[in-house]
Scaffold this active site. Structure first.
Site, PDB file in Angstrom:
ATOM      1  N   GLN B 467      40.262 -10.782  24.977  1.00 36.55           N
ATOM      2  CA  GLN B 467      38.923 -10.275  24.603  1.00 36.55           C
ATOM      3  C   GLN B 467      38.015 -10.066  25.812  1.00 36.55           C
ATOM      4  O   GLN B 467      36.839 -10.391  25.774  1.00 36.55           O
ATOM      5  CB  GLN B 467      38.216 -11.184  23.582  1.00 36.55           C
ATOM      6  N   HIS B 468      38.586  -9.537  26.888  1.00 36.15           N
ATOM      7  CA  HIS B 468      37.771  -9.205  28.061  1.00 36.15           C
ATOM      8  C   HIS B 468      37.758  -7.687  28.190  1.00 36.15           C
ATOM      9  O   HIS B 468      38.383  -7.126  29.082  1.00 36.15           O
ATOM     10  CB  HIS B 468      38.337  -9.847  29.336  1.00 36.15           C
TER      11      HIS B 468
END
Lengths: 471, 548
Positions: B467-468
């Site tokens: 989730q970057h």
């Protein structure tokens, strides 16, 4: 008076000391001077002068802090040695008069927000050291805070002369030869520099301390300064001297209480910096202060409650959409349990306090519990130490009342309650004082009486005159 | 419903990045309006939702999507919001609510390493950034002071000023890793936006070990703290404002944005300068949605780069039993890592990576394993205790290179408001896969040094996502190959800026939030330069507000 006659000698000595310093001749006077300044600084810390005379983020002792009082807001003055804005032109006698008699250099009266009624107890020697430090240890700041402007009739400072006549005992502390040196040292600090009674002694209608109820508990704005007499239930009678020392040094005594609000400031600014000997002396004295018992305290205020929870009532139950309808258990689960733990037991090492066996929940006087929920705890001022978040922005009046009452019922004195109106009032800064109105009404009554007397007098004179004519 | 909203600065998105840019601009005296598609949440209610939920392992469960501003949900089943075009799935998670996705994060606040911004020049891969690490340093520092970063000095990211805080206390498990892996590997405290002491009016971490889904005590800096800081500075936040179109004038300047309220009433917001800060997926979606006759490919997209170069950090991992009791679960979830592999000549061959140790309590996962294995009775208790004490896990955090075919596009499917859903096109390249192979030797060595048994590598070819979200609106000097310039200004629209991890041209090996904030502060400083003497990270007004 002895104080008056004794004055010139130490002053002369002081001048010699500083003359020696500037000449750079005698090492002995240098060290005497250093010792004097250090002692003055220590005494100023014990007196907690900085608490009022420094504004948040401002220069030390430059004043400017607005101090709300029942008669209006008093702005703390600049007590740096500035010759234009501070007390740089004060002689030691003038300094002494301000400190111990509430009289400024210009002869005007101080308001007793300055605790000169307590400082009156300070010895001549200590005044001398304080004067030396304020003149030579404090950096001058040449900005003056805005002057205090109180509403009529309190803007007439002379009215304080009458107040002093009634309430100021200007006799310095005299040791009790029947007690130990430690006790006497403690009594001197408690009654004098530490001015504990300023907050912890209840006040009468004219805002003077009720000496017959010394240290029985008083009000400091929205906070309650609790009973610290030797009563076993209402006061600190059940505390050991080491509990008291720990509280003053660390801001908390495990399993009993923790400092918040103005008391956290007092620990932060003053008490924690005192020597172990002085703290021990204060504890020794406090343990002997005559007990003042509140019948509502049917057991010691730090022994109420036990570990318990209502988790079973929460699991799988949806939160009500209206936050004001959340139950005490739901609020506790959402906002408190992550630190104070499921059953209010706190952390194993006491770093996060238990909510039972805690004066915060054990008193029938519940303002402090509300205040700590609203404002949290955050000291020292640099934010590096004790911190409990405040919930003023998060929880409504009703939520604080529900939560606080839940805490009292489960972990504290079940006879105590918190109402939403109480929270609302404290959030707004506390119940408004009627002192200004009362004073004005009293003045009107006095004036009316005066007018009546004058009228009667005139009437009598006229009647006499008419009678004389008739004679 | 047609009240006219207007401000000097209109920010779309109330996440940590946009809100801190908004705060800085508001402190400069600008009127600032923040539009947020999702609702405003209350921390206590999120905490209660988590504490009372039987689902503890899924960090999205306390954040149900709102009907008007949906976000991706995968458990118990995919809600179909983020469409997957393949070939490799990209199940990104994010939160559409006031405060954004950092409502739950591990608070990793890493800086890049200096060479991360020059990998094309140095290693012949990826692209160079339009700035040096040294130019970023003061902005990193400002960001770190704002959000309260605690860290150890020896992570490979040089700095001119000390960290605001010393590292958070080292959990026992991490201490044992550090002691037993030395000297082969240096295990150091992670750089985190988590208080090791009271800071910024927030308390120190007390080790609830629920950083995700929620820090219950406010020891970890969240997007909502940034929102509140922006509000103290004077910014206004409008929640439930689903922006669906950015409007330009004849000259190509942005004139207004349009949003739906939850009842689909429409509103137009005008402003002088616009900042798009709606994360690396929703932001390109909005630019593409705003296509017009003048800009048929969407706004800011003359380069055709909007949505392209989607990057994240894939991870593979090893789980094993150490030969001593480590009891993961005390302290924060992600306390320590190995940082020596973030850079090196090998970057011309394969991706660099960071090796990260989990400290998440193993009780839940071990319980699930035992039930699956059919263990019960006293043996269950015995096994649960032993495994929860001994089980540990290490993952890599791999760099991916920018690839124009990895991208976000508009799906043909629409959400409940009639707005097209985003669609992810994703694959994991050989550069990254080679590094995953290389890191297996590290996994084996670490397990060996810890006396590991029961070694379980993540399944071959399986990568977990982190989730970057980065890269979809890359910055660069060339308007033909990038969306924004070095200051975040779109090449195509003079008064449209982008504050997002989406502007990062490469992903490096580090969680992207701190870099996103630093770039956003730099953008804000470019929009309204600050006098040099007013560079205090925390203003007096805020200090007073936090005291009151």
């Amino acid at each position: 008076m002895k104080r008056m006659t004794g004055r010139p000698v130490p002053l002369l000595a002081l001048i010699c000391v500083f003359a020696g310093l500037y000449a750079g001749t005698a090492a002995a006077t240098d060290s005497a001077n250093t010792e004097l300044l250090q002692r003055g600084q220590y005494l100023a810390t014990a007196g907690d002068c900085v608490a009022c005379h420094t504004a948040p983020g401002g220069k030390p002792f430059a004043g400017g802090l607005p101090v709300p009082t029942p008669i209006g807001t008093i702005i703390a003055t600049n007590i740096t040695p500035s010759k234009t804005a501070g007390i740089g032109n004060y002689t030691e006698q003038q300094f002494s008069d301000a400190l111990r008699r509430g009289i400024r250099a210009d002869g005007k009266r101080l308001y007793p927000a300055m605790p000169y009624t307590a400082y009156a107890q300070i010895s001549d020697d200590d005044v001398q050291a304080l004067y030396a430090w304020f003149m030579h240890g404090v950096s001058p700041v040449d900005t003056a805070p805005t002057p205090t402007r109180l509403p009529f009739p309190f803007n007439i400072r002379l009215s304080m002369a009458a107040w002093n006549l009634l309430f100021l005992d200007s006799k310095p502390f005299t040791p009790d030869p029947g007690k130990s040196a430690e006790w006497n040292r403690g009594a001197y600090l408690v009654r004098g520099l530490e001015h504990c009674s300023t907050c912890h002694t209840p006040r009468n209608l004219l805002m003077a301390e009720q000496s017959s109820h010394a240290l029985a508990g008083g009000e400091v704005g929205t906070w309650h300064a609790p009973n610290i007499t030797s009563d076993a239930n209402s006061g600190i009678g059940g505390w050991s001297a080491s509990d008291l020392v720990a509280y003053m040094k660390l801001g908390h005594a495990a399993g009993r209480a923790q400092a918040a609000g103005p008391m956290a400031e007092a620990v932060d600014n003053s008490l924690q910096h005192l020597t172990a000997t002085d703290l021990q002396a204060i504890a020794t004295y406090l343990k002997t202060v005559p007990a003042q018992h509140d019948p509502a305290d049917t057991r010691a205020v730090d022994t109420w409650g036990a570990a318990s929870n209502e988790l079973d009532s929460l699991r799988g139950v949806a939160l009500p959409s209206d936050p004001n309808k959340m139950s005490g258990a739901q609020l506790y689960d959402a906002y408190c349990a992550s630190c104070h733990q499921d059953s209010g037991q706190g952390s194993f090492d006491g770093g996060l306090p238990s909510l039972f066996h805690n004066t915060a929940t054990g008193r029938t006087h519940t303002n402090n519990l509300v205040m700590v929920i609203l404002d949290g705890i955050d000291w020292p001022a640099d934010g590096s130490g004790v911190h409990m978040p405040g919930f003023a922005q998060t929880l409504s009046d009703q939520q604080v009342a529900t939560l606080g009452s839940y805490l009292l019922k489960h972990y504290g004195n079940p006879a105590a309650v918190i109402s939403a109106d109480q929270v609302k009032s404290l959030r707004a800064g506390g119940a408004p004082s009627h002192l200004v109105l009362l004073a004005r009404l009293a003045l009107i009554v006095v004036l009316l009486v005066l007018v009546a007397i004058i009228a009667m007098f005139m009437r009598r004179r006229r009647r006499e005159a008419i009678q004389a004519e008739h004679d | 419903m047609s009240e006219q909203l207007s401000a000097d600065i209109v920010v779309i998105g109330s996440g940590i990045v946009g809100s801190l840019a908004a705060r800085r601009l508001a402190l400069q005296g600008a009127s600032v309006l923040i539009l947020e598609a999702g609702p405003r949440l209350d921390r206590g209610r999120v905490v209660a939702a988590f504490r009372n939920s039987p689902i503890k392992g899924n960090w999205m469960s306390p954040y149900p999507p709102s009907p008007w501003a949906p976000h991706p949900i995968y458990v118990p089943k995919d809600n179909g919001y983020l469409k997957q075009a393949g070939p490799y799935p990209y199940p990104a998670e994010y939160i559409r609510a006031v405060g954004g996705t950092t409502w739950h994060w591990a608070a990793m606040a890493w800086r890049l390493v200096p060479n991360d911004v020059r990998i094309k020049s140095l290693y012949g891969v990826g692209v160079d950034w339009p700035m040096s690490y040294e130019e970023l340093d003061p902005w990193y520092q400002e960001a770190e002071e704002l959000i309260g970063v605690a860290g150890a000095p020896d992570t490979g990211s040089p700095r001119n000023q000390p960290f605001p805080m010393e590292p958070v206390a080292e959990p026992w498990s991490m201490r044992r890793f550090r002691e037993r892996l030395a000297p082969a590997y240096a295990v150091v405290a992670n750089t985190v936006a988590r208080n090791s002491r009271s800071y910024g009016g927030r308390p120190a971490c007390v080790g609830n070990n629920s950083c995700q889904p929620i820090c219950p005590v406010n020891a970890q800096y969240l997007g909502i703290n940034a929102v509140e800081a922006a509000e103290v500075a004077g910014a206004k936040v409008v929640p439930n404002a689903v922006v669906y179109r950015i409007e330009h004038d004849a000259k190509g300047r942005i004139a207004a944005v349009h949003y739906y309220d939850p009842d689909k009433g429409t509103h137009r917001v005008t402003g002088k300068t616009f900042i798009l800060a709606a994360n690396g997926i929703e932001s390109p979606k909005l630019l593409l949605l705003s296509a017009s006759d003048k800009y048929p490919n969407g706004l800011a997209n003359s380069s055709d780069m909007v949505g392209r170069h989607l990057m994240d950090h894939p991870s593979t991992s090893i789980t094993f039993y150490a030969d001593e009791e480590l009891w993961l679960g005390r302290g924060p979830q992600s306390p320590s890592s190995i940082n020596t592999l973030r850079d090196g000549a090998f970057r011309s061959e394969h991706a660099p990576y960071r090796l990260d140790f989990t400290n998440i309590s193993q009780v839940l996962s071990v319980t699930q394993d035992l039930i699956k294995e059919g263990v019960y009775g006293t043996e269950f208790d015995k096994q649960l205790r032993w495994r929860a004490a001994h089980q540990v896990s290490v993952k890599n955090v791999l760099e991916v290179l920018p690839d124009p075919d990895n991208r976000i596009t508009l799906s043909s499917e629409k959400d409940a408001m009639g707005i097209p859903k985003p669609e992810a096109h994703y694959s994991i390249g050989d550069y990254t896969r080679r590094a995953a192979e290389v890191s297996k030797a590290d996994f084996a060595r670490i397990a060996e040094l810890m006396g590991g048994t029961g070694l379980r590598y993540s399944a071959e070819g399986n990568f977990a996502n982190n989730q970057h979200i980065t890269g979809t609106m890359s910055m660069g000097n060339d308007p033909k190959s990038s969306v924004v310039d070095g200051f975040g200004r779109t090449h195509d629209h003079e008064n449209l800026f982008i504050c997002s991890t989406g502007v990062m041209p490469t992903a490096a090996t580090m969680n992207s939030t701190l870099t996103g904030i630093a770039l956003a502060l730099r953008t804000a400083g470019h929009i309204l330069p600050k006098p040099a003497n007013a560079h205090a990270a925390v203003s007096n007004a805020e200090r007073e507000a936090s005291l009151s």
